[in-house]
Motif scaffolding. Structure first.
Motif, short mmCIF file in Angstrom:
data_model
loop_
_atom_site.label_atom_id
_atom_site.label_comp_id
_atom_site.label_asym_id
_atom_site.label_seq_id
_atom_site.Cartn_x
_atom_site.Cartn_y
_atom_site.Cartn_z
N ASN B 145 33.47 30.97 -4.03
CA ASN B 145 34.14 31.87 -3.10
C ASN B 145 33.24 33.02 -2.68
OD1 ASN B 145 36.68 31.18 -2.14
ND2 ASN B 145 37.63 31.56 -4.13
N LYS B 146 32.62 33.63 -3.67
CA LYS B 146 31.76 34.79 -3.39
C LYS B 146 30.59 34.36 -2.50
CE LYS B 146 29.33 38.47 -5.74
NZ LYS B 146 28.68 38.83 -7.00
N TRP B 147 29.98 33.23 -2.86
CA TRP B 147 28.85 32.72 -2.08
C TRP B 147 29.28 32.44 -0.64
CZ3 TRP B 147 27.84 28.10 0.46
CH2 TRP B 147 26.51 27.89 0.85
N SER B 148 30.43 31.76 -0.49
CA SER B 148 30.86 31.34 0.85
C SER B 148 31.19 32.54 1.74
CB SER B 148 32.07 30.41 0.77
OG SER B 148 33.26 31.14 0.50
N GLU B 149 31.45 33.68 1.12
CA GLU B 149 31.78 34.88 1.92
C GLU B 149 30.55 35.71 2.26
OE1 GLU B 149 34.70 36.63 -0.62
OE2 GLU B 149 36.13 35.03 -0.20
N THR B 150 29.39 35.33 1.69
CA THR B 150 28.21 36.18 1.91
C THR B 150 26.96 35.41 2.36
OG1 THR B 150 27.77 35.95 -0.46
CG2 THR B 150 28.91 37.95 0.24
N ALA B 151 26.81 34.15 1.93
CA ALA B 151 25.55 33.43 2.19
C ALA B 151 25.44 33.05 3.67
CB ALA B 151 25.48 32.18 1.32
N ARG B 152 24.23 33.19 4.21
CA ARG B 152 24.03 32.97 5.64
C ARG B 152 22.96 31.92 5.92
NH1 ARG B 152 26.63 36.56 8.90
NH2 ARG B 152 27.78 38.14 7.74
N HIS B 153 23.14 31.26 7.05
CA HIS B 153 22.23 30.20 7.48
C HIS B 153 20.89 30.82 7.89
CE1 HIS B 153 20.68 26.98 10.16
NE2 HIS B 153 21.33 26.19 9.32
N PRO B 154 19.77 30.21 7.46
CA PRO B 154 18.45 30.83 7.70
C PRO B 154 18.08 30.90 9.18
CG PRO B 154 18.22 28.59 6.81
CD PRO B 154 19.67 28.96 6.69
N LYS B 155 18.62 30.02 10.01
CA LYS B 155 18.22 30.01 11.42
C LYS B 155 19.16 30.85 12.29
CE LYS B 155 17.79 26.65 15.19
NZ LYS B 155 17.79 25.21 15.49
N THR B 156 20.46 30.69 12.10
CA THR B 156 21.42 31.37 12.99
C THR B 156 21.89 32.71 12.44
OG1 THR B 156 23.36 30.38 11.94
CG2 THR B 156 22.31 29.12 13.72
N GLY B 157 21.74 32.93 11.15
CA GLY B 157 22.25 34.16 10.55
C GLY B 157 23.76 34.16 10.39
N ARG B 158 24.41 33.07 10.78
CA ARG B 158 25.86 32.97 10.56
C ARG B 158 26.15 32.68 9.09
NH1 ARG B 158 29.57 30.60 14.70
NH2 ARG B 158 28.81 31.34 16.70
N LEU B 159 27.36 33.07 8.65
CA LEU B 159 27.83 32.56 7.37
C LEU B 159 27.82 31.04 7.46
CD1 LEU B 159 30.99 34.81 6.76
CD2 LEU B 159 28.77 34.99 5.60
N PHE B 160 27.55 30.36 6.35
CA PHE B 160 27.58 28.89 6.39
C PHE B 160 28.95 28.38 6.86
CE2 PHE B 160 23.95 29.47 3.47
CZ PHE B 160 23.03 28.67 4.11
N THR B 161 30.01 29.09 6.45
CA THR B 161 31.36 28.66 6.86
C THR B 161 31.63 28.95 8.33
OG1 THR B 161 32.16 30.75 5.97
CG2 THR B 161 32.41 28.81 4.57
N GLU B 162 30.68 29.59 9.02
CA GLU B 162 30.79 29.76 10.47
C GLU B 162 29.92 28.74 11.20
OE1 GLU B 162 31.58 34.60 10.47
OE2 GLU B 162 29.55 33.83 10.68
N MET B 163 29.29 27.86 10.43
CA MET B 163 28.45 26.80 11.01
C MET B 163 29.26 25.51 11.17
SD MET B 163 25.34 28.06 11.46
CE MET B 163 24.27 26.62 11.46
N VAL B 164 30.56 25.66 11.33
CA VAL B 164 31.45 24.51 11.53
C VAL B 164 31.55 24.26 13.03
CG1 VAL B 164 32.71 24.95 9.42
CG2 VAL B 164 33.49 26.01 11.53
N TYR B 165 31.86 23.02 13.38
CA TYR B 165 31.88 22.65 14.80
C TYR B 165 33.23 22.97 15.43
CZ TYR B 165 27.82 19.98 13.17
OH TYR B 165 26.63 19.60 12.60
N GLN B 166 33.22 23.84 16.41
CA GLN B 166 34.45 24.22 17.11
C GLN B 166 35.20 23.00 17.66
OE1 GLN B 166 36.15 26.94 17.35
NE2 GLN B 166 37.60 26.25 18.91
N PRO B 167 34.50 22.03 18.29
CA PRO B 167 35.25 20.86 18.79
C PRO B 167 35.93 20.08 17.66
CG PRO B 167 33.07 20.98 19.79
CD PRO B 167 33.08 21.99 18.69
#
Lengths: 327, 327
Positions: B145-167
């Motif tokens: 939980n803690k990781w998912s709320e803070t860890a970010r993708h190295p290329k986009t800077g988004r949280l990993f949980t924001e790297m989900v596909y909108q479609p």
């Protein structure tokens, strides 16, 4: 005037009838006597469903787990799945002439189940492997379906699926009406239960947790199949129950229902944390309408009394045991 | 009169605005271009939900399974769970001075993931065991939980949980609105996904199937716990996917969504039987907005073309890739 007063009387009688009907319809647990067990259940459900209180639990966390054998249906004179196994042995016997002299099959074929199961776990495993493996999952489902629609209990003559407890059917429906998700967590075979649990309990396949054998994926000309292998995958009993719950549900139950020592860890897992929790044991005390026994439940009953788990005294707490037979 | 005609104009404009809004609200897949992929999805859903037709499927059998890595969220430059593992290695390093010289840990600590993972499956297993086992399930959930709320993708800077596909988020919601139960069936760790899948995908823990390590039930003074053991329990990939589906769901999906060779058997299992069935592959073709690669999906794409599975061409079929960032 006489006509008018009669009309008034009729209206009044109709009114009372409606009231009585509504009162009856409003009782979610009509087969439960108004004793402590029923009161504890209803107090717990009210507590966790009343918003704005510290004990409130949101619907997505209202997980209730139920053992099957001895909790939702009878388990005597032996586990019903063992009747399935011996029926399968009889069906398959013509293809296995060697069974005539080979235990535990020989005793099964003579109808001497006592001797057959005297071999304990090893005998059970031999019977399960011989009768539950070697076919596809689809074929096994069809075999179980057919059996569940025809096989009958030796004492009552009911279908085994009619040997379910009416008060527990009401309890399952009551919990669901209050936003609970109801799961079966049983030592019985997961694929032995799934074909009929939705029809009988209103519990869909994905909410059934049980023991399993391994399966293998295979592409055939007719399409993909899963083959049931003669190898134990998981035993969903005792300390296996919290493991099975964690694997299949991924949430800790807030209520758990069992009847034997095999359920102790599940009831501990459900109750051994903070917040409102509920555990219940069905105690088989009714020699006349069902069976009376403590065997296999001595430790669980001791734990219940020490830990304040609710105990159902079947004889006193339940108005009826089995549902009325469909005509 | 001038006032009245202005009022009439205003009413008309309001009316048009409402219409436009309603039209927009009525499109369940606004991020999908109107190409074959979208049309195939909607035709399938219409087919199985139209009562009185031979292809109608009752809601309780509308099971849809979704791979996660590369299907619901990105999987490059490496599986996101591997970022979790390397972040854990860095956190735990002070307690493990031996890791400074011991592979794959030494390379991880130097930030050289390429060398670290050059050891293949063995290196991955070593990292998983060192970072995913040895704690209780509750502790692991908190760590994830803690990781998912803070860890970010190295290329986009988004949280990993924001790297989900909108479609795909829209597709999940659309399927559910049409009576489907949506399940994740991923090679990723089941307990790595469950803490955040409900929040991110609307998929509750009991509808997540994944790979797992063994657990052990233990009574502690503070109450019962499940300990995560350094031993693989189940790998939910390739031929393991139909096995995991059968074990957890007990029903055969009528629709399955994947992106790689690891999903082939799941798509075969969903489609390789009679009745209306649907299979879809997400093809990563968008080097600019996401990644473009066929690696690990060559056979799946070949199968898709032979078997008529729908292929999403990410670049052409999706208007956007990721959801708008919350402010």
């Amino acid at each position: 005037m006489r006509f008018q007063s009669r009309l008034r009387l009729l209206t009044f009688v109709l009114f009372l009838t409606c009231c009585a009907f509504q009162l009856h319809a409003a009782d979610p647990l009509p087969s439960w006597n108004d004793s402590a067990a029923r009161q504890n259940i209803m107090a717990f459900v009210k507590k966790v469903t009343t918003e704005g209180t510290p004990d409130y639990v949101p619907p997505e966390l209202r997980i209730a787990t139920f053992d099957n054998d001895g909790t939702l249906w009878s388990e005597k004179p032996m586990y019903f799945q063992m009747y399935f196994a011996v029926d399968r042995v009889k069906t398959l016997a013509p293809q296995h002439p060697e069974w005539k002299t080979q235990e535990p099959f020989a005793s099964v074929l003579k109808g001497d189940y006592k001797t057959a199961f005297a071999g304990g776990e090893k005998a059970v495993l031999q019977l399960v492997v011989a009768t539950h493996a070697g076919m596809t999952t689809t074929e096994f489902e069809q075999i179980v379906n057919k059996w569940s629609e025809t096989a009958r209990h030796p004492k009552t003559g009911r279908l085994f699926t009619e040997m379910v407890y009416q008060p527990m059917l009401e309890l399952l429906a009551y919990m669901r009406a209050n936003g609970f998700k109801t799961f079966i967590v049983s030592g019985g075979g997961i694929e032995f239960m799934r074909p009929w649990t939705n029809r009988v309990y209103g519990i869909p396949p994905q909410q059934v947790v049980g023991s399993s054998i391994k399966t293998k994926f295979e592409m055939r000309d007719s399409g993909p199949v899963l083959i049931r292998l003669p190898e134990v995958n998981f035993i969903d009993d005792k300390a296996g129950k919290p493991i099975g719950i964690n694997s299949h549900i991924g949430l800790r139950p807030i209520a758990a229902f069992g009847n034997s020592d095999g359920d102790i860890q599940m009831l501990e897992w459900a109750t051994g944390t903070s917040g409102a929790r509920f555990a219940l044991l069905v105690h088989h005390t009714d020699a006349k309408r069902e069976y009376a026994y403590n065997t296999g439940a001595v430790q669980a009953l001791k734990d219940a009394s020490e830990k304040g788990w609710t105990v159902v005294n079947m004889k006193d707490d339940w108005k009826v045991i089995y549902p009325p037979l469909k005509k």
